[in-house]
Design a protein around this motif. Sequence first.
Motif, short mmCIF file in Angstrom:
data_model
loop_
_atom_site.label_atom_id
_atom_site.label_comp_id
_atom_site.label_asym_id
_atom_site.label_seq_id
_atom_site.Cartn_x
_atom_site.Cartn_y
_atom_site.Cartn_z
N SER A 36 -2.08 11.51 40.34
CA SER A 36 -2.18 11.21 41.48
C SER A 36 -3.33 10.22 41.71
O SER A 36 -4.19 10.01 40.93
CB SER A 36 -2.66 12.34 42.20
N ARG A 68 -6.28 7.63 43.91
CA ARG A 68 -7.21 7.42 45.05
C ARG A 68 -7.70 6.36 45.11
O ARG A 68 -8.14 5.57 44.14
CB ARG A 68 -8.46 8.67 44.97
N ASN A 74 -13.67 6.65 49.12
CA ASN A 74 -12.37 6.86 48.72
C ASN A 74 -11.51 7.04 50.07
O ASN A 74 -11.95 7.81 50.93
CB ASN A 74 -12.09 7.83 47.70
N GLU A 115 -3.70 12.24 48.57
CA GLU A 115 -3.76 11.32 47.52
C GLU A 115 -2.38 10.48 47.57
O GLU A 115 -1.36 10.92 48.20
CB GLU A 115 -4.13 12.13 46.40
N TYR A 155 -9.04 9.24 51.10
CA TYR A 155 -8.54 10.38 51.55
C TYR A 155 -9.44 11.21 52.33
O TYR A 155 -9.17 12.02 53.20
CB TYR A 155 -8.07 11.50 50.40
#
Length: 359
Positions: free
Chosen positions: A150, A152, A245, A312, A247
């Motif tokens: 995943s 980010r 980041n 993500e 998210y």
Amino acid sequence: MMKRRKFVYIVGLAVASGGLAIACNPNQTPTDTAQSPSGQATPATAASGTLEKELVVYSGRNEKLIGELIKQFEQQTNAKVKVRYGDTAELASAILEEGTNSPADVFFAQDASALGAIQKANRAVQLPTSLLNQVDSTYRSPEGKWLGISGRLRTVDYNTKLVKPGELPSSIFGFTEPKWKGKIGWAPTNGSFQSFVTALRVAEGEDKARQWLEGIKANSPKVYPNNSAIVEALSRGEIAVGFVNHYYLERVRQDNAQVPVEHHFTDDVGSLVNVAGVAILNSAKHPNIAQKFVEFMLNENAQNYFANQTYEYPLTSAVAPKGKLKSLQEIKKQAQKIDLSNLNDLEATLKLMQQVQVI
């Protein structure tokens, strides 16, 4: 400082061990081979035999992020997964210290830098192309020794009541201009920020990274302990822009869809995608189930979980990210021009940040 010292230590170990690694042509396409604990290549089909009923995972990913997927994997395979949760850098250090006696089969790291350290120490097997080809080459090891699960994205989030989109620069270096003085929020002691500075050093060189840090420092940024605090400050109008980041804002939006904060994406390393990813260790006692675990984390169900539960970026093409996000294809064209394995030189990043006196 313990986590930082640990990471500096594992990088040193990786470099010291790197002399034992077999040279690899970076342009060579990985084949469907795995490696035995001795480091010798064996056909990946050998890993498709009877599944073992136990798997040991060292996870730098928090149990809250992947615990549910671990349970699903156990139910699907009827295997028992033993997970050692902890800080990514400390777990990487443990793997290197334990050597071939490590009980770990899989290392699930929070970022690519630790995977790069494990790879440089020749502790990861080459993964089969059937797995590697599911992830864009930008988000996996060029040598095929680890792959992202995943992603980010680094963004510059901004308060829509204080800043108009047209006022935002296309480059992360634009925020060193005097007009942003007193309007910026950052978290210099945060690991994700330090990974970004490492990426800046790799992409632009030491001098330009120093100039950026000095330029932001001259703009009197407000200092926060982490990304969450920056997004909260943005929502209050305490700052106009913040380096985070992606998210964290997506999570806030689940409770407050009207929060006056949006993402801004730069056309350079300011919008870097780092990854959480996995490597199968060359000392794995359960290689078959380890490979099955990687397959599971790339399937559509798991990738949807990362998109919808942790917010993500899913890294397989079958699943789209959730939220007001650019596609990975757009980001790759603009920002992603570095080998994520090379983000393991945190020691030099910390030294630079200390010299500039931002930590």
